[in-house]
Every structure is written in C-alpha cells, then in structure tokens.
Design an enzyme around this catalytic site. Structure first.
Site, PDB file in Angstrom:
ATOM      1  N   HIS A 189      25.907  43.033  21.030  1.00 21.70           N
ATOM      2  CA  HIS A 189      24.936  42.451  21.511  1.00 21.70           C
ATOM      3  C   HIS A 189      24.349  40.791  21.696  1.00 21.70           C
ATOM      4  CE1 HIS A 189      20.693  42.043  21.765  1.00 21.70           C
ATOM      5  NE2 HIS A 189      20.113  41.636  20.574  1.00 21.70           N
TER       6      HIS A 189
ATOM      7  N   ASN B 109      19.005  37.522  25.996  1.00 24.20           N
ATOM      8  CA  ASN B 109      18.688  38.470  25.151  1.00 24.20           C
ATOM      9  C   ASN B 109      18.365  39.275  25.818  1.00 24.20           C
ATOM     10  OD1 ASN B 109      18.383  40.596  23.626  1.00 24.20           O
ATOM     11  ND2 ASN B 109      17.676  39.565  22.329  1.00 24.20           N
TER      12      ASN B 109
ATOM     13  N   CYS C 130      16.539  46.035  20.194  1.00 24.08           N
ATOM     14  CA  CYS C 130      17.630  45.166  20.279  1.00 24.08           C
ATOM     15  C   CYS C 130      18.577  46.419  19.616  1.00 24.08           C
ATOM     16  CB  CYS C 130      17.940  44.156  19.867  1.00 24.08           C
ATOM     17  SG  CYS C 130      16.513  42.948  20.693  1.00 24.08           S
TER      18      CYS C 130
HETATM   19  N1  ACO Z   1      12.288  24.137  22.652  1.00 26.67           N
HETATM   20  C1  ACO Z   1      12.536  23.028  21.978  1.00 26.67           C
HETATM   21  N2  ACO Z   1      12.245  22.572  20.477  1.00 26.67           N
HETATM   22  C2  ACO Z   1      12.060  24.359  20.097  1.00 26.67           C
HETATM   23  C3  ACO Z   1      11.680  25.425  20.982  1.00 26.67           C
HETATM   24  C4  ACO Z   1      12.086  25.391  22.586  1.00 26.67           C
HETATM   25  N3  ACO Z   1      12.320  26.361  22.680  1.00 26.67           N
HETATM   26  N4  ACO Z   1      11.811  26.040  20.213  1.00 26.67           N
HETATM   27  C5  ACO Z   1      11.390  25.977  18.973  1.00 26.67           C
HETATM   28  N5  ACO Z   1      11.686  24.879  18.603  1.00 26.67           N
HETATM   29  C6  ACO Z   1      11.402  23.872  17.663  1.00 26.67           C
HETATM   30  C7  ACO Z   1      10.074  24.052  16.523  1.00 26.67           C
HETATM   31  O1  ACO Z   1       9.351  23.670  16.756  1.00 26.67           O
HETATM   32  C8  ACO Z   1      10.932  23.560  14.974  1.00 26.67           C
HETATM   33  O2  ACO Z   1      10.245  21.800  15.231  1.00 26.67           O
HETATM   34  P1  ACO Z   1       9.129  21.387  14.148  1.00 26.67           P
HETATM   35  O3  ACO Z   1      10.574  21.203  13.650  1.00 26.67           O
HETATM   36  O4  ACO Z   1       8.813  20.476  14.885  1.00 26.67           O
HETATM   37  O5  ACO Z   1       8.357  22.645  13.563  1.00 26.67           O
HETATM   38  C9  ACO Z   1      12.007  23.153  15.227  1.00 26.67           C
HETATM   39  O6  ACO Z   1      11.707  22.815  16.963  1.00 26.67           O
HETATM   40  C10 ACO Z   1      12.705  24.275  14.904  1.00 26.67           C
HETATM   41  O7  ACO Z   1      12.597  25.289  14.977  1.00 26.67           O
HETATM   42  P2  ACO Z   1      12.847  26.827  14.594  1.00 26.67           P
HETATM   43  O8  ACO Z   1      12.273  27.764  14.504  1.00 26.67           O
HETATM   44  O9  ACO Z   1      13.155  26.752  12.897  1.00 26.67           O
HETATM   45  O10 ACO Z   1      14.782  26.418  15.096  1.00 26.67           O
HETATM   46  P3  ACO Z   1      15.986  27.052  14.613  1.00 26.67           P
HETATM   47  O11 ACO Z   1      16.935  26.197  14.189  1.00 26.67           O
HETATM   48  O12 ACO Z   1      15.685  28.098  13.766  1.00 26.67           O
HETATM   49  O13 ACO Z   1      16.320  28.087  16.076  1.00 26.67           O
HETATM   50  C11 ACO Z   1      16.463  30.766  16.581  1.00 26.67           C
HETATM   51  C12 ACO Z   1      15.205  28.882  16.378  1.00 26.67           C
HETATM   52  C13 ACO Z   1      17.321  29.378  18.003  1.00 26.67           C
HETATM   53  C14 ACO Z   1      15.313  30.646  17.775  1.00 26.67           C
HETATM   54  C15 ACO Z   1      17.029  30.603  15.767  1.00 26.67           C
HETATM   55  O14 ACO Z   1      16.683  31.004  14.862  1.00 26.67           O
HETATM   56  C16 ACO Z   1      17.424  32.322  15.987  1.00 26.67           C
HETATM   57  O15 ACO Z   1      18.459  31.898  16.899  1.00 26.67           O
HETATM   58  N6  ACO Z   1      17.628  33.355  15.615  1.00 26.67           N
HETATM   59  C17 ACO Z   1      17.558  33.540  15.374  1.00 26.67           C
HETATM   60  C18 ACO Z   1      16.693  34.736  16.811  1.00 26.67           C
HETATM   61  C19 ACO Z   1      17.599  36.109  17.289  1.00 26.67           C
HETATM   62  O16 ACO Z   1      18.701  36.366  17.609  1.00 26.67           O
HETATM   63  N7  ACO Z   1      16.581  36.953  17.630  1.00 26.67           N
HETATM   64  C20 ACO Z   1      16.654  38.029  18.445  1.00 26.67           C
HETATM   65  C21 ACO Z   1      17.851  38.892  17.536  1.00 26.67           C
HETATM   66  S1  ACO Z   1      16.737  40.857  17.232  1.00 26.67           S
HETATM   67  C22 ACO Z   1      16.914  41.196  18.669  1.00 26.67           C
HETATM   68  O17 ACO Z   1      17.453  40.535  19.758  1.00 26.67           O
HETATM   69  C23 ACO Z   1      16.044  41.337  18.684  1.00 26.67           C
END
Ligand code: ACO
Length: 323
Positions: free
Chosen positions: A250, A280, A114
């Site tokens: 980004h 993204n 990214c």
């Molecule tokens: N829909 C519903 N529930 C979901 C989904 C979804 N799409 N995805 C995950 N969950 C659930 C999980 O299974 C988990 O359930 P559980 O508690 O029963 O186990 C719960 O939601 C929480 O999951 P987390 O992964 O802990 O959720 P989090 O609050 O961390 O959010 C997210 C996830 C949005 C991916 C967040 O961590 C984030 O934004 N991280 C940064 C990622 C990013 O920006 N990556 C790209 C940057 S680098 C690049 O661009 C390559």
C-alpha cells in the site's frame, strides 16, 4: 480451484498536481521539501468535477479485462473496495457491473479503507475456491479529494485519486500450475478506530465527513502490524523472505514502504513504488501499482508477489500471489 490474476488495469484522472501547485491552489502553509522528506510524495492526481469512483473503477476494470483477454460475459462477480462510493446505494460495484453490461452474477462493495483491496482479494479468492464464482473483477477506486479537509495540511497533502483492478480467473489447481492467489491474511482492531477515521458519513447525525488522522500513531501501528502480517503470509506458505520477487505495498508513505522492504531484505528495485506520483490512493494503491509493474514488464508470469496494507479501522492484511 485457484484464483489466477489474469489481467490488471489502472486509471488515473487527467489532472496531476505537484506539491507546490497544491500549496498554491489550496493556500496551504507547506512546502514541497517538507512533504517529500516526510512522505516521499511529489504529486497526486485529482479527479475532475463530476468524475466519480464508478467512472474510474469502470475504466480500470475495462483495462484489466482487456489485459486478460476477457469481456463482461466472463464476469461472475464484481467486488469494489472503496471508502468514497458514488452513493450509499446502489453500491459502486453494482454501478460498474451495470455499465460493463454484465447481467449475471453479483456485485458488492467492501469497506476496509486503505486495506480494502487486500480484503476484496481475500473475499474473491474465497468465492473462487468454494466454486461460487469463476471470473471475478476486484477493483479499488477512490476519490479522497472529496473527503479531505483542505485546510488541514497534516492530511490533505497525503492523498490522491485513482483506480486499479485485477481480473481473477478460477482454474483447477492442475491448470493453474502454481499460479494464483496463494493466501490472504486479514486483520482488524476496532479499538483503534479514532486514530484514522472519517468524521461522519451517510448514516451519521453529525460530523464533517472528512478524514482525521493521528499520523504518528498510525505510523507506529503500521510498521509493527505490516511486519507481522507479512511474516504470517510467508509462514502460511512455507516460504522465506528470499522467495519474494516483488513487494507491492500500500502506498501511503515512502518511509513505511522502505521499512518493509528492509525487513524483507529486498533491494529498492524489487519494491513497486508509486507513492511519489500517486500519493495515497487508499484501496486503489495496490492494484494501480500492480497494473503499472505488469504493464512495464517488471512483474512477469510466475513471479511471487507480496502485497500488504494498513488503513482506517484499524484494518490491515497481506496477500501472496504467483502471477
Ligand atoms: N507541511 C508542513 N508542516 C506540516 C505539514 C505539512 N504538510 N503537516 C504537518 N506539519 C507540521 C505539524 O503542524 C507539526 O508542526 P508543529 O511541530 O509546529 O506542531 C509538524 O509538522 C510535525 O507534525 P507531525 O504530524 O508530528 O509530523 P510527522 O513527522 O508525524 O509526519 C506524517 C506526519 C507524514 C503524516 C506522518 O506521521 C506519517 O506518515 N504517518 C503515517 C500516516 C500514514 O501513512 N497514513 C496513511 C496510512 S493508512 C491509510 O493509508 C489511510
């Protein structure tokens, strides 16, 4: 010499898919409300069957050249940032160079996930400054829909397909009159490769070839590392946060974007946001956002634009440019 951003262009596949449509299409246990609340993403574009990174990058490149009033004969170098090349080789940049009908100069791909566009911009700026190229196409193009695990709701809802490009024109400092890329600041730390990676690839003996991500870990690194890169870019140019007219980050997650806008003390309307409509698009996200904001007149000639990105590697960086 200064590398002046003479034109920008973007391309998005025709098909745009909402969160609800995606959930129904792929049979995902997710909701529009969950995705919007955690990421700000409402929809994304998905490439058509057979539509490749070079197809999309070519369209974005042509738009950037047209916006600059340039054509293939002005291109000395084509640099493509992509994690989803058409093939291991020829590089996507060389495919695009060929289809543009540009026969002089050179072309190559940059792999920094990214952060790819910021890396490619840094390389292009260096080539222009040292006199190795004058007209450089810098393209970010991605078809992440082909490297996602469509059964993993934690990653597949986050990404989209598209391409963006800028055409850089080398100018002597006096002619550039303050315009151009001021500096780029590139970083990586391979110790964190596991938290965001593609499992397998062209030279691998195993793996599934799809994106794996420890979302919370990535989030934690993102805010701290982007803040440091932004501070570094401003300090290198003896500029203050208040000098920044546009933040073009980004586009991974609205919460990361908002955190950076807040850090810089920028109101929301000074931050270019596309993540709601594009999701993204990895290396394509910054040039797509630049193209959108240039086309609709938000970013005007003379404006100071700050770009920042983080991605797999980990890689991260920032760039400052005066349009
Ligand atoms: N829909 C519903 N529930 C979901 C989904 C979804 N799409 N995805 C995950 N969950 C659930 C999980 O299974 C988990 O359930 P559980 O508690 O029963 O186990 C719960 O939601 C929480 O999951 P987390 O992964 O802990 O959720 P989090 O609050 O961390 O959010 C997210 C996830 C949005 C991916 C967040 O961590 C984030 O934004 N991280 C940064 C990622 C990013 O920006 N990556 C790209 C940057 S680098 C690049 O661009 C390559």
């Amino acid at each position: 010499m200064r590398a002046v951003i003479a034109g920008t262009g973007g391309y998005l596949p025709a098909r745009s898919v909402t969160n609800d449509e995606l959930a129904a299409w792929k049979g995902l246990d997710t909701t529009d409300a969950w995705i919007v609340e955690r990421t700000g993403i409402r929809r994304r574009h998905i490439a058509a069957e057979g539509e490749t990174a070079s197809d999309m990058g070519l369209a974005a490149a042509r738009a950037a050249l047209a916006a600059a009033g340039a054509d293939a004969s002005d291109v000395d170098a084509v640099i493509v940032a992509t994690a989803t090349p058409d093939s291991a080789f020829p590089s996507t940049a060389t495919l695009i160079q060929g289809r543009l009908g540009s026969t002089r100069g050179f072309s190559f791909d940059v792999a920094a996930a990214c952060t790819g566009f910021v890396y490619a911009l840094g390389v292009a700026d260096a080539l222009v400054r040292c006199g190795q190229a004058r007209g450089v196409l810098v393209i970010g193009t991605e078809v992440y829909s082909r490297i996602l695990d469509w059964t993993d709701r934690g990653t597949c809802v986050l990404f989209g397909d598209g391409a963006g490009a800028v055409f850089l024109r080398g100018m002597p400092e006096a002619e550039a009159a303050g315009r151009g890329i001021l500096s780029t600041h590139l970083h990586s730390d391979g110790r964190h490769g596991e938290i965001l990676h593609v499992d397998g690839g062209a030279g691998s003996t195993g793996g599934t070839g799809v994106v794996r991500m420890a979302g919370k870990e990535v989030f934690r690194h993102a805010v701290a590392k982007l803040a440091a890169a932004v501070d570094e870019a401003l300090a290198a140019n003896r500029l203050a946060q208040s000098d920044v007219q546009w933040l073009v980050p980004h586009q991974a997650n609205i919460r990361i974007i908002d955190a950076m806008g807040k850090k810089l003390g920028l109101p929301r309307e000074r931050v270019v946001v596309t993540v709601d409509r594009h999701a993204n698009t990895s290396a394509a996200s910054i040039p797509l956002a630049l193209a959108e904001a240039a086309r609709d007149g938000r970013i005007a000639r003379g404006d100071l634009v700050l770009m920042e990105a983080i991605g797999g590697g980990l890689t991260w960086g920032a760039a400052l440019a005066r349009f």
